[in-house]
Structures are given as structure tokens and as C-alpha cells.
Design a protein around this motif. Structure first.
Motif, PDB file in Angstrom:
ATOM      1  N   LYS A  81      49.152  36.650  36.509  1.00 55.71           N
ATOM      2  CA  LYS A  81      49.702  36.594  37.897  1.00 55.71           C
ATOM      3  C   LYS A  81      48.664  35.914  38.797  1.00 55.71           C
ATOM      4  N   TYR A  82      47.498  35.460  38.472  1.00 62.07           N
ATOM      5  CA  TYR A  82      46.896  34.853  39.297  1.00 62.07           C
ATOM      6  C   TYR A  82      47.213  33.659  39.888  1.00 62.07           C
ATOM      7  N   ASN A  83      47.229  33.755  41.058  1.00 57.19           N
ATOM      8  CA  ASN A  83      47.915  32.380  41.715  1.00 57.19           C
ATOM      9  C   ASN A  83      47.011  31.894  43.059  1.00 57.19           C
ATOM     10  N   ARG A  85      46.927  29.905  45.036  1.00 60.14           N
ATOM     11  CA  ARG A  85      47.641  29.260  46.284  1.00 60.14           C
ATOM     12  C   ARG A  85      47.905  30.469  47.283  1.00 60.14           C
ATOM     13  N   GLU A  86      48.450  31.641  46.381  1.00 66.17           N
ATOM     14  CA  GLU A  86      48.495  32.706  47.142  1.00 66.17           C
ATOM     15  C   GLU A  86      47.400  33.458  47.844  1.00 66.17           C
ATOM     16  N   ARG A 323      46.539  39.777  40.900  1.00 64.85           N
ATOM     17  CA  ARG A 323      47.209  39.948  42.228  1.00 64.85           C
ATOM     18  C   ARG A 323      46.378  40.489  42.955  1.00 64.85           C
TER      19      ARG A 323
END
Ligand code: H79
Length: 431
Positions: A81-83, A85-86, A323
Motif C-alpha cells: 500500500k506504499y503510495n 504520491r499520498e 500506509r
């Protein structure tokens, strides 16, 4: 002949000493320092394979885990779930201007694709991707500067020997080549400063583990400045800055304070300052740590830091799935809302001209002094004289004019009860 030789040796000694102590930052470096000084607010990220164990970044030390056992841990690291951009969007919305992420913590594990060891994210984890590269690309797109926290202390490399005050339970042989370790560290720094674009700075930590060792700082620092002259060097050694360092950090303390017990020798230097703090009590993800600081506490800390002429580097420890925990996200959102309204009194300011007081702090920019009332004690505030004629005082939130009197004692201003903001009541003094 003999006298000539002595003279020559003397000359060499003098030259050597002055070469070590004379560090003149380049024009690019000075520009970067100015940028840093104005930025005032950054995001600290402690993320590593330790995050999986949910017990902080010191878990290897605290649980006495030997190297062979710890080697199982990267096998579980798969942050689907590494993003980035978030993450970057979250930092930006909080009003942060830079991100400092752990490229390597004390467990020695490289969160980037290192060719100098296979003790890294690409070689050892099922995820297999360079999370630092992904973050670097996103930061560049979004105009956020990226710094690397890099641990000089290493609990994994055998050549980190003789060992310091920590790392004794890692089950390594009682031998090793210290200078080979330093070469390895310089090599990883070269990778970080070559393969990830422009880097804002290197945030060293772990020097204190072997504080009397030959760390060869001159060599490492000049390597950094040669590869990227604008890259700022800072070292969390808890001492006054050494030559070659471009900023000074204070861990969990405002400059000049020592609540932690390890800031006692941190004499304040003449470089830009930064203080770092956690949102609960943990740097790396800690499942059981629920002692969240409120947004009010953290906003006030940011304001105080600015009043001490210091940046605030606020930490999150992302979870093993990539996350950031919702408690952190919501606090950062609140801080962002506050910065959107009040950032003018923080960004690009200097601390002062009034030194920090029990009621709060001051910041200034051009012909404006911002008084931050954090703990109002009385409706009449006496501000010590700072040698400037006051033209007027207004409330920052409404621009309402406030009654004041300037005399030999200072500036007395009356702040109506109804205009008190429980987080920060900001007065603007025009000079
Ligand atoms: O990265 C975060 C921490 O992991 C790191 N710095 C922040 C930014 C940090 N390392 N150590 N500390 C913070 C506190 C140091 C405590 C010590 Fe000791 C006191 C090290 C040596 C003496 C306690 C006793 C731990 C080892 C021996």
C-alpha cells in the motif's frame, strides 16, 4: 638544513590544521541554507524493515536480536500500500516544505538499491522496489526537497569495529576494519548523491555511539559537498557544529534546552537550526504507542521552534504495509489548516526580536514583528522593548487595531478576551 626541515614540517602541520578547520560554504550551499532557514517545517519519516515488528527502530537493540535472526525480517517486508504520491501530498497539505527519510537506520538496512551490499530493500525483500527512488521522483514532481537520514552507526556491518556503546548483541565477530566501514559508508553516500537527483541534505545520526573514534568527517563531508555543493550536512552528534556542517539539529528539544538529557552539550552554532519531534513517543512504527500529541501541542511546538529561529521536523513512522496511520494523517491535516491561515507569520521569518517568554514567542520579517501568544497570562501584555518605534499593533486574525502604549518599560498592549485563540493569538507589530 635541520632548521629548514623543522620549518617545513611546521608549515605542513599548520596547513593541515587550517585545511581541516577552514570550511567555506559554496555560493550554492549558502543559497540552500537560506532556503532551509525559510522553509521552517518538514516531515521526518522513519521507515525500515523494523517497522514490521511494530516496536520502534531500536527493536534489534532493545530485544537483543542477533544479526542472523534479524536477517529473517526483510523477508516479511512487502508494503503493497506504499503510495509516495499520498505521502508527499499529505506533507504538502500540512504545510511542509521538505521530507527527511531514513535511507539507512542503525540496523544498517539500506532502503535504497545499494550495489555495495545485498543488505538492502531490492535484494532482500519480496517488495523488491527502491522506495527511496519512488519517493525522490514524487518529491521532485511536487517541489518538495528530499533529505536523507543516514546512520553512521551500523549494527549489521562486521567492519563497524571496534564497536561503540550499542550493537553488542548482534553476534558479529570480534574483528573488523574500521576504515573499510567508513569507505563503505562513503560509497553508499555516493550512491545516494548520484542516483536520486538533487538532494537537500544529509542528516547524520549515530556518531555518539563511538564519539571518540576517527569518523573521518572531513573526508565524508567534502565528498558530499563535491558531489552536490548545495547538499546541506547536519549531524545529530549533540555537540556544537563541526566544520563542514551546514545546519544543526536538536532532538526532541528546542535549541538551548535539555529535557532529553542528551542535548546538554549542544551549544548553538551559527548555522540554520532544526528541531525534531515525534507525534506519539516513537520514531519508527510502534503498534502499542497511543500517546498521540494533540494538534494544538504540535502547532505550538512549530510556533515555538520558529520563535527559537529553528525549523520543525515532525516525524511519522509509516506502517509495514506502507500506509501512514490515520491518527497522524488527521493531526497533520489540522496543522495544515493552521499553516494555511497563519503561515505568513512562520515561513521566511526569523526568531525574535523578543526572546522566548513564558507567554510565548516572537518572529519577524521585514517591518513586521509577530507576537505569538501561546499561554496568555493577562489581558495586558507587556512586551520588552526591542529598540524600534511601534507604528501600530493589530490582531493577525481580523486585522483589528489594538490599543497600545510604548514607553521606557516596553510596549503594553491590551488583548481583548474574546480575541484570544487557545492555540495561538497572533499580534502584528508594525515598525
Ligand atoms: O532516529 C531516531 C532515534 O532512533 C535516534 N535519533 C532519532 C532521530 C536515536 N538514537 N538514539 N537515541 C535517539 C537516543 C540515544 C540514547 C542513547 Fe543509549 C543513550 C544511546 C547511548 C546512550 C540507551 C543507552 C540507548 C543505548 C544506551
Amino acid at each position: 638544513m635541520k632548521r629548514k626541515l623543522i620549518f617545513l614540517i611546521l608549515l605542513l602541520v599548520v596547513f593541515k590544521v587550517s585545511a581541516q578547520n577552514a570550511y567555506t560554504p559554496s555560493a550554492e550551499n549558502i543559497k540552500a541554507r537560506e532556503w532551509f532557514q525559510d522553509a521552517r517545517f518538514g516531515l521526518f519519516i522513519h521507515w525500515g524493515v523494523y517497522s514490521i515488528l511494530g516496536d520502534g527502530e531500536w527493536v534489534m537493540y532493545q530485544q537483543g536480536i542477533d544479526k542472523q535472526t534479524y536477517e529473517k525480517v526483510p523477508g516479511f517486508f512487502n508494503p503493497v500500500k506504499y503510495n509516495p504520491r499520498e505521502w508527499v501530498a499529505m506533507a504538502k497539505a500540512a504545510g511542509m516544505k521538505y521530507i527527511t527519510i531514513t535511507s539507512k537506520h542503525h540496523d544498517g538496512f539500506a532502503m535504497f538499491d545499494s550495489k555495495l551490499t545485498d543488505w538492502d530493500i531490492v535484494d532482500r525483500t519480496p517488495y523488491g522496489k527502491d522506495v527511496i527512488k519512488m519517493l525522490a521522483e514524487e518529491c521532485r514532481k511536487e517541489g518538495i526537497k528530499l533529505f536523507f537520514y543516514h546512520s553512521q552507526l551500523d549494527w549489521y556491518q562486521d567492519n563497524y569495529y571496534p564497536r561503540g556503546v550499542t550493537g553488542g548483541t548482534s553476534g558479529r565477530p570480534q574483528k573488523g576494519d574500521w576504515y573499510k566501514y567508513l569507505d563503505f559508508m562513503d560509497g553508499q553516500l555516493t550512491e545516494l548523491l548520484t542516483n536520486y537527483g538533487e538532494i537537500g541534505g544529509i542528516w547524520f545520526d549515530g556518531f555518539w555511539d563511538k564519539k571518540d573514534s576517527d569518523w573521518r568527517l572531513d573526508k565524508t563531508y567534502s565528498l558530499i559537498h563535491t558531489l552536490q555543493p548545495g547538499c546541506l550536512v547536519g549531524n545529530n552528534h549533540h555537540l556544537a557544529p563541526f566544520p563542514g556542517e551546514d545546519f544543526q539539529m536538536f532532538e526532541k528539544d528546542l535549541p538551548g534546552h535539555n529535557t532529553t538529557g542528551f542535548s546538554g552539550d549542544s551549544k548553538i552554532g551559527s548555522v540554520p537550526l532544526e528541531t525534531c519531534e515525534t507525534m506519539n513517543n516513537a520514531w519508527g512504527f510502534n503498534l502499542m504507542d497511543k500517546q498521540y500529541k494533540s494538534s494544538k501541542t504540535l502547532i505550538q511546538y512549530l510556533v515555538k521552534a520558529a520563535g527559537y529561529n529553528s525549523n520543525f521536523l515532525l516525524n511519522v513512522g509509516p506502517m509495514p504495509d506502507g500506509r501512514i496511520q490515520p491518527e497522524f494523517i488527521s493531526t497533520l491535516k489540522e496543522m495544515g489548516k493552521w499553516m494555511e491561515k497563519n503561515g505568513e507569520t512562520i515561513y521566511g521569518t526569523n526568531g525574535g526580536p523578543v526572546s522566548p517568554k513564558s507567554w510565548g514567542v516572537s518572529t519577524y520579517k521585514d517591518n513586521k514583528v509577530y507576537i505569538h501568544l501561546l499561554n496568555p497570562e493577562d489581558n495586558n501584555l507587556l512586551i520588552p522593548d526591542f529598540g524600534k518605534k511601534v507604528k501600530g499593533i493589530t490582531l493577525y486574525s481580523t486585522a483589528a487595531k489594538l490599543k497600545f502604549k510604548q514607553d521606557a518599560f516596553g510596549i503594553t498592549v491590551s488583548v481583548p478576551k474574546e480575541s484570544i485563540d487557545e492555540t495561538d493569538t497572533i499580534l502584528v507589530i508594525e515598525i
